[in-house]
Scaffold this motif. Structure first.
Motif, PDB file in Angstrom:
ATOM      1  N   VAL A 212       2.922  47.377 -10.923  1.00 46.00           N
ATOM      2  CA  VAL A 212       2.101  48.585 -11.201  1.00 46.00           C
ATOM      3  C   VAL A 212       2.268  49.220 -12.570  1.00 46.00           C
ATOM      4  CG1 VAL A 212       1.674  50.828 -10.239  1.00 46.00           C
ATOM      5  CG2 VAL A 212       2.089  48.872  -8.585  1.00 46.00           C
ATOM      6  N   VAL A 213       3.315  49.368 -13.034  1.00 46.83           N
ATOM      7  CA  VAL A 213       3.515  50.073 -14.266  1.00 46.83           C
ATOM      8  C   VAL A 213       3.359  49.156 -15.486  1.00 46.83           C
ATOM      9  CG1 VAL A 213       4.675  51.849 -13.269  1.00 46.83           C
ATOM     10  CG2 VAL A 213       6.077  49.911 -14.264  1.00 46.83           C
ATOM     11  N   GLY A 214       3.255  47.851 -15.272  1.00 51.15           N
ATOM     12  CA  GLY A 214       3.167  46.981 -16.366  1.00 51.15           C
ATOM     13  C   GLY A 214       4.456  46.629 -17.031  1.00 51.15           C
ATOM     14  N   ASN A 215       5.561  46.577 -16.232  1.00 49.44           N
ATOM     15  CA  ASN A 215       6.879  46.020 -16.817  1.00 49.44           C
ATOM     16  C   ASN A 215       6.810  44.572 -16.306  1.00 49.44           C
ATOM     17  OD1 ASN A 215      10.052  45.730 -16.508  1.00 49.44           O
ATOM     18  ND2 ASN A 215       9.681  47.697 -17.720  1.00 49.44           N
ATOM     19  N   GLU A 216       7.534  43.824 -17.503  1.00 49.07           N
ATOM     20  CA  GLU A 216       7.667  42.321 -17.289  1.00 49.07           C
ATOM     21  C   GLU A 216       8.658  41.957 -16.313  1.00 49.07           C
ATOM     22  OE1 GLU A 216      10.214  41.632 -21.443  1.00 49.07           O
ATOM     23  OE2 GLU A 216       8.246  41.111 -21.196  1.00 49.07           O
ATOM     24  N   ASP A 217       9.466  42.956 -15.819  1.00 50.00           N
ATOM     25  CA  ASP A 217      10.512  42.659 -15.077  1.00 50.00           C
ATOM     26  C   ASP A 217       9.986  42.216 -13.544  1.00 50.00           C
ATOM     27  OD1 ASP A 217      12.755  42.781 -16.629  1.00 50.00           O
ATOM     28  OD2 ASP A 217      13.609  44.746 -15.865  1.00 50.00           O
ATOM     29  N   TRP A 218       8.834  42.435 -13.414  1.00 52.55           N
ATOM     30  CA  TRP A 218       8.130  42.044 -12.243  1.00 52.55           C
ATOM     31  C   TRP A 218       8.528  40.475 -12.095  1.00 52.55           C
ATOM     32  CZ3 TRP A 218       4.300  38.389 -11.076  1.00 52.55           C
ATOM     33  CH2 TRP A 218       3.676  38.058 -12.263  1.00 52.55           C
ATOM     34  N   LEU A 219       8.522  39.743 -13.106  1.00 47.85           N
ATOM     35  CA  LEU A 219       8.498  38.234 -12.846  1.00 47.85           C
ATOM     36  C   LEU A 219      10.245  37.886 -12.542  1.00 47.85           C
ATOM     37  CD1 LEU A 219       6.459  37.161 -15.986  1.00 47.85           C
ATOM     38  CD2 LEU A 219       6.329  36.645 -13.653  1.00 47.85           C
ATOM     39  N   VAL A 220      10.855  38.971 -13.027  1.00 47.72           N
ATOM     40  CA  VAL A 220      12.371  38.708 -12.609  1.00 47.72           C
ATOM     41  C   VAL A 220      12.584  38.942 -11.084  1.00 47.72           C
ATOM     42  CG1 VAL A 220      14.677  39.700 -12.924  1.00 47.72           C
ATOM     43  CG2 VAL A 220      13.303  39.452 -14.809  1.00 47.72           C
ATOM     44  N   PHE A 221      11.940  39.852 -10.669  1.00 48.99           N
ATOM     45  CA  PHE A 221      12.259  40.166  -9.267  1.00 48.99           C
ATOM     46  C   PHE A 221      11.668  38.771  -8.150  1.00 48.99           C
ATOM     47  CE2 PHE A 221      13.355  44.687 -10.490  1.00 48.99           C
ATOM     48  CZ  PHE A 221      14.385  44.750  -9.537  1.00 48.99           C
ATOM     49  N   LEU A 222      10.427  38.736  -8.781  1.00 53.02           N
ATOM     50  CA  LEU A 222       9.574  37.578  -7.969  1.00 53.02           C
ATOM     51  C   LEU A 222      10.788  36.021  -8.072  1.00 53.02           C
ATOM     52  CD1 LEU A 222       7.197  36.520  -6.560  1.00 53.02           C
ATOM     53  CD2 LEU A 222       6.163  35.922  -8.965  1.00 53.02           C
TER      54      LEU A 222
ATOM     55  N   TRP B  60      28.459  40.312   3.512  1.00 56.23           N
ATOM     56  CA  TRP B  60      28.613  41.316   2.501  1.00 56.23           C
ATOM     57  C   TRP B  60      28.672  40.644   0.999  1.00 56.23           C
ATOM     58  CZ3 TRP B  60      28.124  44.506   6.644  1.00 56.23           C
ATOM     59  CH2 TRP B  60      27.812  45.757   6.406  1.00 56.23           C
ATOM     60  N   VAL B  61      29.578  39.472   0.970  1.00 51.59           N
ATOM     61  CA  VAL B  61      29.810  39.002  -0.012  1.00 51.59           C
ATOM     62  C   VAL B  61      28.508  38.267  -0.572  1.00 51.59           C
ATOM     63  CG1 VAL B  61      31.079  37.189  -1.399  1.00 51.59           C
ATOM     64  CG2 VAL B  61      32.210  38.653   0.077  1.00 51.59           C
ATOM     65  N   VAL B  62      27.927  37.211   0.374  1.00 53.40           N
ATOM     66  CA  VAL B  62      26.499  36.481  -0.068  1.00 53.40           C
ATOM     67  C   VAL B  62      25.524  37.471  -0.610  1.00 53.40           C
ATOM     68  CG1 VAL B  62      24.935  34.983   0.785  1.00 53.40           C
ATOM     69  CG2 VAL B  62      27.484  34.810   1.492  1.00 53.40           C
ATOM     70  N   LEU B  63      25.267  38.676   0.364  1.00 53.96           N
ATOM     71  CA  LEU B  63      24.219  39.605   0.085  1.00 53.96           C
ATOM     72  C   LEU B  63      24.469  40.090  -1.331  1.00 53.96           C
ATOM     73  CD1 LEU B  63      23.169  41.214   3.506  1.00 53.96           C
ATOM     74  CD2 LEU B  63      22.227  39.252   2.177  1.00 53.96           C
ATOM     75  N   THR B  64      25.659  40.492  -1.922  1.00 53.80           N
ATOM     76  CA  THR B  64      26.179  40.987  -3.024  1.00 53.80           C
ATOM     77  C   THR B  64      25.730  40.049  -4.393  1.00 53.80           C
ATOM     78  OG1 THR B  64      27.597  42.435  -1.964  1.00 53.80           O
ATOM     79  CG2 THR B  64      27.857  41.837  -4.415  1.00 53.80           C
ATOM     80  N   ILE B  65      25.958  38.792  -3.959  1.00 54.04           N
ATOM     81  CA  ILE B  65      25.638  37.829  -4.831  1.00 54.04           C
ATOM     82  C   ILE B  65      24.120  37.760  -5.465  1.00 54.04           C
ATOM     83  CG2 ILE B  65      25.774  35.442  -5.631  1.00 54.04           C
ATOM     84  CD1 ILE B  65      28.433  35.274  -4.267  1.00 54.04           C
ATOM     85  N   PHE B  66      23.688  37.693  -4.111  1.00 50.97           N
ATOM     86  CA  PHE B  66      22.037  37.512  -4.439  1.00 50.97           C
ATOM     87  C   PHE B  66      21.264  38.810  -4.831  1.00 50.97           C
ATOM     88  CE2 PHE B  66      22.735  33.636  -1.978  1.00 50.97           C
ATOM     89  CZ  PHE B  66      21.822  32.983  -2.730  1.00 50.97           C
ATOM     90  N   GLY B  67      22.002  40.081  -4.186  1.00 54.97           N
ATOM     91  CA  GLY B  67      21.602  41.556  -4.839  1.00 54.97           C
ATOM     92  C   GLY B  67      21.722  41.684  -6.142  1.00 54.97           C
ATOM     93  N   ALA B  68      22.720  40.828  -6.745  1.00 54.17           N
ATOM     94  CA  ALA B  68      23.039  40.914  -8.224  1.00 54.17           C
ATOM     95  C   ALA B  68      21.952  40.102  -9.217  1.00 54.17           C
ATOM     96  CB  ALA B  68      24.511  40.637  -8.689  1.00 54.17           C
ATOM     97  N   LEU B  69      21.323  39.254  -8.514  1.00 55.67           N
ATOM     98  CA  LEU B  69      20.387  38.335  -9.297  1.00 55.67           C
ATOM     99  C   LEU B  69      19.430  39.075 -10.039  1.00 55.67           C
ATOM    100  CD1 LEU B  69      19.491  35.064  -7.291  1.00 55.67           C
ATOM    101  CD2 LEU B  69      20.629  35.369  -9.487  1.00 55.67           C
ATOM    102  N   PRO B  70      18.757  40.079  -9.643  1.00 54.69           N
ATOM    103  CA  PRO B  70      17.638  40.482 -10.468  1.00 54.69           C
ATOM    104  C   PRO B  70      18.290  41.481 -11.549  1.00 54.69           C
ATOM    105  CG  PRO B  70      17.669  41.512  -8.177  1.00 54.69           C
ATOM    106  CD  PRO B  70      18.383  40.327  -8.313  1.00 54.69           C
ATOM    107  N   LEU B  71      19.409  42.065 -11.146  1.00 51.21           N
ATOM    108  CA  LEU B  71      20.123  43.070 -11.946  1.00 51.21           C
ATOM    109  C   LEU B  71      20.660  42.141 -13.176  1.00 51.21           C
ATOM    110  CD1 LEU B  71      22.220  45.109  -9.444  1.00 51.21           C
ATOM    111  CD2 LEU B  71      20.368  45.775 -10.832  1.00 51.21           C
ATOM    112  N   TYR B  72      21.035  40.981 -13.132  1.00 51.32           N
ATOM    113  CA  TYR B  72      21.534  40.114 -14.118  1.00 51.32           C
ATOM    114  C   TYR B  72      20.388  39.494 -14.917  1.00 51.32           C
ATOM    115  CZ  TYR B  72      23.981  36.129 -16.295  1.00 51.32           C
ATOM    116  OH  TYR B  72      24.280  35.312 -16.966  1.00 51.32           O
ATOM    117  N   MET B  73      19.331  39.261 -14.350  1.00 51.90           N
ATOM    118  CA  MET B  73      18.117  38.608 -14.948  1.00 51.90           C
ATOM    119  C   MET B  73      17.266  39.490 -15.730  1.00 51.90           C
ATOM    120  SD  MET B  73      17.075  36.062 -11.862  1.00 51.90           S
ATOM    121  CE  MET B  73      15.843  35.423 -12.573  1.00 51.90           C
ATOM    122  N   SER B  74      17.466  40.991 -15.618  1.00 57.10           N
ATOM    123  CA  SER B  74      16.473  41.743 -15.832  1.00 57.10           C
ATOM    124  C   SER B  74      16.955  42.355 -17.427  1.00 57.10           C
ATOM    125  CB  SER B  74      16.739  43.395 -15.051  1.00 57.10           C
ATOM    126  OG  SER B  74      17.932  43.705 -15.399  1.00 57.10           O
TER     127      SER B  74
END
Length: 481
Positions: A30-40, A77-91
């Motif tokens: 919506v705001v035109g930030n390229e990180d939308w590709l990261v989350f996708l 908790w461990v698995v969800l943390t690992i995948f939850g970290a993905l967009p943070l790491y890729m941003s």
């Protein structure tokens, strides 16, 4: 051990987490930030993994035994943390894998510690994702407290299984129905909190993100200065109200939906929790007045907000209480461990366990003074079994042992001794800010070493899963057939 039931649950929840990543992707788009590709991209990776794991394990149904329940809960908790970290790491934040894991674990355990120091200029997708991680984590804690911990009899939680399922006045007939009702309550509180923030003067996006972390008693904010960045006192009071609501037993809210409106205030745990907040607030306000730190309504608001934030484990900040003097810092150090009520999103040892310890001590003293007297321990009018007392005593002992061990390891990793104590307390109690200026409400954990961050990440996991759930996996007998 049959892992198919465990894999099925992990796969379904991981796929759901991946689906949730589309929300911050839309916010960035919506705001035109390229990180939308990261989350996708992260969403597709997460959903494919989760759906694949679920599909390969589904179709097999079996009742969970105790060993499977322990392993499944920790693994989720461990698995969800690992995948939850993905967009943070890729941003575009350029976080290292260590920083991304620390931030994700802090989010999903509703701790609120952060390594990000540019929140004021961070893209909305990341800010929303941090809030969602805490919201999902808080929801998971509530469901775990009513559906998993009582079954595993961790820290005296079997007492709450008896209350919920085995007494004539049970609220709903099955654990699944209770969990569903608590999810509904959780969503209602979140929506009400967002509306209240907006009416108090907060922008719509900030209101949504802060409502996600407030009801979850998590503490992630959209600003570097946390809620101190908002000048409206009404916003601070709204936060206080919903932090307290998030720290009360959610099963009692379900009872209120069934018509038992007085049940919430008749609960001894709730009454003691509110009393301790009042007492600690009076002390902190007195410290501010005598130290000429703040005056009048400001002193009251800052004192009340800080006490509620630390005691509930939210970790929001409106003032740097680490500069209020040794008495205030010592008080906050103590309330870190107390926490909120059992069956809530809050952290710490919990009020219920301190009540059990007090009753055990009272019984012991009475037996010394009156050896022939029979004393029946009670909690909320019901007999308190010795098995609950033993479980609570074991939990508290291991909890403090884990805290001391973590503090020693943090000191060896390079932190100053006092910083190590504060950081260990905030990690294992899932509070967020430590007690020093660098790591307190006005600082962050960005400057500590990677070893320290991994130790704190482990401490947050251990504290959120009630210590014993993690430690039992390291016993050789657990893995024997």
């Amino acid at each position: 051990m049959d892992f198919r039931t465990i894999f099925s649950a992990i796969g379904a929840l991981t796929a759901a987490l991946g689906l949730a990543m589309l929300l911050p992707a839309f916010a960035d788009l919506v705001v035109g930030n390229e990180d939308w590709l990261v989350f996708l991209t992260a969403s597709l990776i997460t959903m494919i993994f989760g759906a694949g794991l679920w599909a390969s394990s589904t179709g097999h149904k079996s009742d969970l035994n105790l060993r499977q329940a322990f392993l499944m809960t920790v693994s989720i908790w461990v698995v969800l943390t690992i995948f939850g970290a993905l967009p943070l790491y890729m941003s575009n934040l350029d976080l290292s894998f260590t920083d991304a894991m620390f931030e994700a674990m802090s989010g999903i355990t509703t701790t609120g510690s952060t390594v990000i120091t540019t929140l004021d200029t961070t893209a909305p997708g990341i800010l929303l994702w941090r809030g969602l991680l805490q919201w999902f984590g808080g929801l998971g804690v509530v469901v775990m407290a009513i559906a998993v911990l009582p079954m595993l009899r961790v820290g005296g939680m079997q007492m709450f299984r008896a209350e919920a399922f085995e007494t004539p006045d049970k609220i709903l007939p099955a654990a699944a129905q209770i969990a569903t009702a608590m999810v509904i309550v959780y969503c209602i509180l979140t929506f009400a909190c967002a509306v209240a923030y907006w009416l108090a003067g907060m922008g719509a996006f900030d209101a949504v993100v802060h409502s996600l972390s407030t009801v979850a008693t998590g503490g992630f904010s959209t600003r570097d200065a946390s809620l101190g960045a908002f000048d409206q006192p009404a916003i601070h009071y709204v936060s206080v109200v919903f932090m307290i609501l998030g720290a009360l037993p959610f099963v009692l809210y379900v009872g209120m939906l069934q018509g038992s409106f007085g049940q919430l205030f008749r609960d001894s745990q709730v009454r003691l929790f509110l009393y301790l907040i009042g007492l600690a607030t009076v002390i902190v306000v007195f410290v501010q007045l005598t130290g000429d730190i703040a005056r009048g309504e400001e002193a009251f608001r800052h004192g009340l907000f800080s006490v509620v934030s630390i005691m509930t484990g939210s970790g929001f900040g409106v003032a740097d209480f680490s500069a209020w003097g040794p008495l205030a810092v010592s008080l906050f150090f103590v309330v870190m461990f107390i926490g909120g009520c059992t069956g809530s999103t809050s952290c710490g040892i919990k009020i219920f366990r301190f009540q059990v310890l007090a009753r055990d001590l009272y019984q012991h003293i009475r037996e010394i003074v009156f050896p022939s007297l029979v004393y029946v321990k009670r909690y909320n009018g019901r007999p308190l079994p010795d098995t609950v007392s033993t479980s609570v005593q074991s939990f508290v002992f291991i909890y403090f042992s884990s805290f001391l061990l973590l503090a020693v390891l943090l000191s060896l990793s390079g932190l100053e001794p006092l910083d190590s104590l504060g950081a260990a307390a905030t990690a294992i109690s899932n509070v967020g800010p430590a007690l020093s200026p660098e790591l307190g409400p006005a600082g962050s954990f960005a400057g500590v070493s990677d070893v320290t961050k991994w130790l704190l990440t482990l401490g947050m996991l251990v504290g959120r899963l009630e210590v014993l759930m993690v430690l039992v996996l390291f016993t050789p007998r657990f893995w024997r057939a």
